[in-house]
Design a protein around this motif. Structure first.
Motif, PDB file in Angstrom:
ATOM      1  N   ILE A   1       0.842  -1.201   0.000  1.00 50.76           N
ATOM      2  CA  ILE A   1       0.000   0.000   0.000  1.00 50.76           C
ATOM      3  C   ILE A   1       0.875   1.248   0.000  1.00 50.76           C
ATOM      4  CG2 ILE A   1      -1.612   1.369   1.401  1.00 50.76           C
ATOM      5  CD1 ILE A   1      -2.959  -1.312   2.180  1.00 50.76           C
ATOM      6  N   LYS A   2       1.957   1.237   0.792  1.00 47.88           N
ATOM      7  CA  LYS A   2       2.880   2.378   0.831  1.00 47.88           C
ATOM      8  C   LYS A   2       3.523   2.593  -0.541  1.00 47.88           C
ATOM      9  CE  LYS A   2       4.185   2.061   5.694  1.00 47.88           C
ATOM     10  NZ  LYS A   2       5.269   1.705   6.619  1.00 47.88           N
ATOM     11  N   LEU A   3       3.885   1.495  -1.213  1.00 43.69           N
ATOM     12  CA  LEU A   3       4.471   1.587  -2.551  1.00 43.69           C
ATOM     13  C   LEU A   3       3.467   2.185  -3.530  1.00 43.69           C
ATOM     14  CD1 LEU A   3       6.741   0.978  -4.577  1.00 43.69           C
ATOM     15  CD2 LEU A   3       5.779  -1.303  -4.826  1.00 43.69           C
ATOM     16  N   ILE A   4       2.230   1.766  -3.451  1.00 49.23           N
ATOM     17  CA  ILE A   4       1.192   2.307  -4.336  1.00 49.23           C
ATOM     18  C   ILE A   4       0.982   3.790  -4.061  1.00 49.23           C
ATOM     19  CG2 ILE A   4      -1.275   2.233  -4.871  1.00 49.23           C
ATOM     20  CD1 ILE A   4      -1.089  -0.834  -4.530  1.00 49.23           C
ATOM     21  N   ASP A   5       0.975   4.184  -2.785  1.00 49.55           N
ATOM     22  CA  ASP A   5       0.858   5.610  -2.447  1.00 49.55           C
ATOM     23  C   ASP A   5       1.997   6.408  -3.075  1.00 49.55           C
ATOM     24  OD1 ASP A   5      -1.497   5.445  -0.993  1.00 49.55           O
ATOM     25  OD2 ASP A   5      -0.468   5.147   0.930  1.00 49.55           O
ATOM     26  N   PHE A   6       3.211   5.850  -3.030  1.00 49.41           N
ATOM     27  CA  PHE A   6       4.365   6.509  -3.640  1.00 49.41           C
ATOM     28  C   PHE A   6       4.188   6.619  -5.149  1.00 49.41           C
ATOM     29  CE2 PHE A   6       8.611   6.180  -5.597  1.00 49.41           C
ATOM     30  CZ  PHE A   6       9.167   7.361  -5.125  1.00 49.41           C
ATOM     31  N   GLN A   7       3.696   5.543  -5.777  1.00 49.85           N
ATOM     32  CA  GLN A   7       3.473   5.559  -7.220  1.00 49.85           C
ATOM     33  C   GLN A   7       2.423   6.597  -7.604  1.00 49.85           C
ATOM     34  OE1 GLN A   7       2.652   1.315  -7.578  1.00 49.85           O
ATOM     35  NE2 GLN A   7       4.530   1.051  -8.778  1.00 49.85           N
ATOM     36  N   ILE A   8       1.370   6.716  -6.805  1.00 50.22           N
ATOM     37  CA  ILE A   8       0.330   7.721  -7.081  1.00 50.22           C
ATOM     38  C   ILE A   8       0.928   9.117  -6.978  1.00 50.22           C
ATOM     39  CG2 ILE A   8      -1.793   8.759  -6.175  1.00 50.22           C
ATOM     40  CD1 ILE A   8      -2.689   5.871  -5.428  1.00 50.22           C
ATOM     41  N   GLU A   9       1.759   9.332  -5.966  1.00 50.64           N
ATOM     42  CA  GLU A   9       2.413  10.633  -5.783  1.00 50.64           C
ATOM     43  C   GLU A   9       3.324  10.958  -6.969  1.00 50.64           C
ATOM     44  OE1 GLU A   9       5.899  12.319  -2.885  1.00 50.64           O
ATOM     45  OE2 GLU A   9       4.376  11.046  -1.966  1.00 50.64           O
ATOM     46  N   GLN A  10       4.121   9.982  -7.394  1.00 48.45           N
ATOM     47  CA  GLN A  10       5.021  10.178  -8.524  1.00 48.45           C
ATOM     48  C   GLN A  10       4.249  10.419  -9.816  1.00 48.45           C
ATOM     49  OE1 GLN A  10       8.526  10.311  -8.362  1.00 48.45           O
ATOM     50  NE2 GLN A  10       7.910  10.498  -6.226  1.00 48.45           N
ATOM     51  N   LEU A  11       3.149   9.714  -9.987  1.00 55.04           N
ATOM     52  CA  LEU A  11       2.321   9.876 -11.178  1.00 55.04           C
ATOM     53  C   LEU A  11       1.812  11.311 -11.285  1.00 55.04           C
ATOM     54  CD1 LEU A  11       0.954   8.442 -13.587  1.00 55.04           C
ATOM     55  CD2 LEU A  11      -0.970   7.951 -12.066  1.00 55.04           C
ATOM     56  N   GLY A  12       1.456  11.896 -10.157  1.00 59.28           N
ATOM     57  CA  GLY A  12       0.978  13.269 -10.150  1.00 59.28           C
ATOM     58  C   GLY A  12       2.051  14.279 -10.512  1.00 59.28           C
ATOM     59  N   MET A  13       3.313  13.938 -10.277  1.00 50.87           N
ATOM     60  CA  MET A  13       4.413  14.872 -10.541  1.00 50.87           C
ATOM     61  C   MET A  13       4.977  14.754 -11.956  1.00 50.87           C
ATOM     62  SD  MET A  13       6.445  15.026  -6.877  1.00 50.87           S
ATOM     63  CE  MET A  13       7.453  13.641  -7.243  1.00 50.87           C
TER      64      MET A  13
END
Length: 130
Positions: A72-84
Protein backbone atom coordinates in the motif's frame (compact mmCIF):
# COMPACT_ATOMS: atom_id res chain seq x y z
CA UNK A 1 14.83 -19.69 -37.03
CA UNK A 2 12.67 -18.06 -34.39
CA UNK A 3 13.65 -17.19 -30.83
CA UNK A 4 11.67 -15.81 -27.92
CA UNK A 5 12.72 -12.36 -26.76
CA UNK A 6 11.57 -10.03 -24.00
CA UNK A 7 10.12 -6.77 -25.30
CA UNK A 8 9.54 -3.77 -23.03
CA UNK A 9 6.21 -1.98 -23.32
CA UNK A 10 6.16 1.68 -22.27
CA UNK A 11 3.14 3.91 -21.96
CA UNK A 12 3.20 7.60 -22.88
CA UNK A 13 1.63 9.62 -20.07
CA UNK A 14 -1.43 11.50 -21.30
CA UNK A 15 -4.42 12.86 -19.45
CA UNK A 16 -6.35 9.68 -20.23
CA UNK A 17 -3.54 7.31 -19.24
CA UNK A 18 -2.91 9.26 -16.02
CA UNK A 19 -6.57 8.80 -15.06
CA UNK A 20 -6.46 5.10 -15.94
CA UNK A 21 -3.25 4.50 -13.98
CA UNK A 22 -4.57 6.45 -11.02
CA UNK A 23 -7.77 4.36 -11.05
CA UNK A 24 -5.73 1.16 -11.32
CA UNK A 25 -3.52 2.15 -8.39
CA UNK A 26 -6.55 3.14 -6.31
CA UNK A 27 -8.26 -0.17 -7.05
CA UNK A 28 -5.12 -2.12 -6.10
CA UNK A 29 -4.84 -0.14 -2.88
CA UNK A 30 -8.48 -0.85 -1.99
CA UNK A 31 -8.00 -4.56 -2.72
CA UNK A 32 -4.96 -4.70 -0.45
CA UNK A 33 -6.87 -2.92 2.32
CA UNK A 34 -9.71 -5.45 1.98
CA UNK A 35 -7.16 -8.27 2.26
CA UNK A 36 -5.75 -6.71 5.45
CA UNK A 37 -9.23 -6.46 6.93
CA UNK A 38 -10.01 -10.04 5.92
CA UNK A 39 -6.77 -11.31 7.47
CA UNK A 40 -7.54 -9.55 10.74
CA UNK A 41 -11.04 -11.04 10.72
CA UNK A 42 -9.67 -14.54 10.06
CA UNK A 43 -7.10 -14.13 12.84
CA UNK A 44 -9.79 -13.21 15.37
CA UNK A 45 -11.91 -16.12 14.18
CA UNK A 46 -9.04 -18.58 14.60
CA UNK A 47 -8.09 -17.14 17.99
CA UNK A 48 -11.57 -18.02 19.25
CA UNK A 49 -11.20 -21.67 18.24
CA UNK A 50 -8.01 -21.96 20.35
CA UNK A 51 -6.69 -24.80 18.21
CA UNK A 52 -3.52 -22.87 17.39
CA UNK A 53 -0.92 -21.13 19.51
CA UNK A 54 -1.97 -17.49 19.85
CA UNK A 55 1.59 -16.13 19.55
CA UNK A 56 2.45 -18.11 16.42
CA UNK A 57 -0.89 -17.33 14.84
CA UNK A 58 -0.59 -13.63 15.55
CA UNK A 59 2.98 -13.51 14.21
CA UNK A 60 1.98 -15.16 10.93
CA UNK A 61 -1.04 -12.92 10.39
CA UNK A 62 0.94 -9.80 11.38
CA UNK A 63 3.57 -10.73 8.80
CA UNK A 64 0.94 -11.07 6.07
CA UNK A 65 -0.76 -7.80 7.04
CA UNK A 66 2.61 -6.01 7.11
CA UNK A 67 3.44 -7.27 3.58
CA UNK A 68 0.20 -5.77 2.31
CA UNK A 69 0.76 -2.50 4.15
CA UNK A 70 4.18 -2.22 2.48
CA UNK A 71 2.52 -2.71 -0.90
CA UNK A 72 0.00 0.00 0.00
CA UNK A 73 2.88 2.38 0.83
CA UNK A 74 4.47 1.59 -2.55
CA UNK A 75 1.19 2.31 -4.34
CA UNK A 76 0.86 5.61 -2.45
CA UNK A 77 4.36 6.51 -3.64
CA UNK A 78 3.47 5.56 -7.22
CA UNK A 79 0.33 7.72 -7.08
CA UNK A 80 2.41 10.63 -5.78
CA UNK A 81 5.02 10.18 -8.52
CA UNK A 82 2.32 9.88 -11.18
CA UNK A 83 0.98 13.27 -10.15
CA UNK A 84 4.41 14.87 -10.54
CA UNK A 85 5.29 13.42 -13.96
CA UNK A 86 4.77 15.73 -16.95
CA UNK A 87 2.57 14.67 -19.85
CA UNK A 88 4.58 12.92 -22.53
CA UNK A 89 6.72 10.98 -20.04
CA UNK A 90 7.24 7.31 -20.82
CA UNK A 91 6.35 4.88 -18.06
CA UNK A 92 7.40 1.23 -18.18
CA UNK A 93 4.18 -0.74 -18.29
CA UNK A 94 5.25 -4.36 -18.68
CA UNK A 95 7.58 -6.84 -20.34
CA UNK A 96 6.15 -9.27 -22.86
CA UNK A 97 7.57 -12.19 -24.80
CA UNK A 98 7.79 -11.99 -28.59
CA UNK A 99 8.90 -14.34 -31.34
CA UNK A 100 11.79 -12.90 -33.32
CA UNK A 101 12.97 -14.22 -36.68
CA UNK A 102 16.75 -14.59 -36.90
CA UNK A 103 18.84 -15.61 -39.85
CA UNK A 104 22.45 -16.17 -40.71
CA UNK A 105 24.09 -12.79 -41.21
CA UNK A 106 21.94 -10.89 -38.67
CA UNK A 107 23.76 -8.66 -36.19
CA UNK A 108 23.64 -10.50 -32.86
CA UNK A 109 23.94 -7.28 -30.83
CA UNK A 110 20.87 -5.83 -32.55
CA UNK A 111 18.87 -8.94 -31.69
CA UNK A 112 19.87 -9.28 -28.02
CA UNK A 113 19.35 -5.57 -27.34
CA UNK A 114 15.69 -6.08 -28.14
CA UNK A 115 12.87 -3.72 -28.90
CA UNK A 116 10.60 -1.34 -27.04
CA UNK A 117 6.95 -0.79 -27.87
CA UNK A 118 5.58 2.69 -27.13
CA UNK A 119 1.82 2.84 -26.47
CA UNK A 120 -0.16 6.07 -26.38
CA UNK A 121 -3.77 5.89 -25.19
CA UNK A 122 -4.03 2.20 -26.05
CA UNK A 123 -2.57 2.55 -29.56
CA UNK A 124 0.94 1.48 -30.57
CA UNK A 125 2.70 4.71 -31.44
CA UNK A 126 6.21 3.43 -32.09
CA UNK A 127 8.41 0.32 -32.09
CA UNK A 128 12.00 1.14 -31.19
CA UNK A 129 15.17 -0.82 -31.57
CA UNK A 130 17.16 -0.42 -28.38
Amino acid sequence: MKIIQTVTVKQVLTEKSREELSAKYTQSKQQLQKECDQLLFEMKKLERTRRFSAAGLKAQFDKEVELRKEKIKLIDFQIEQLGMLPYGSEIKDQDIQALVDIQVGDQWEDIINGKTIIVKDGIIAEIRER
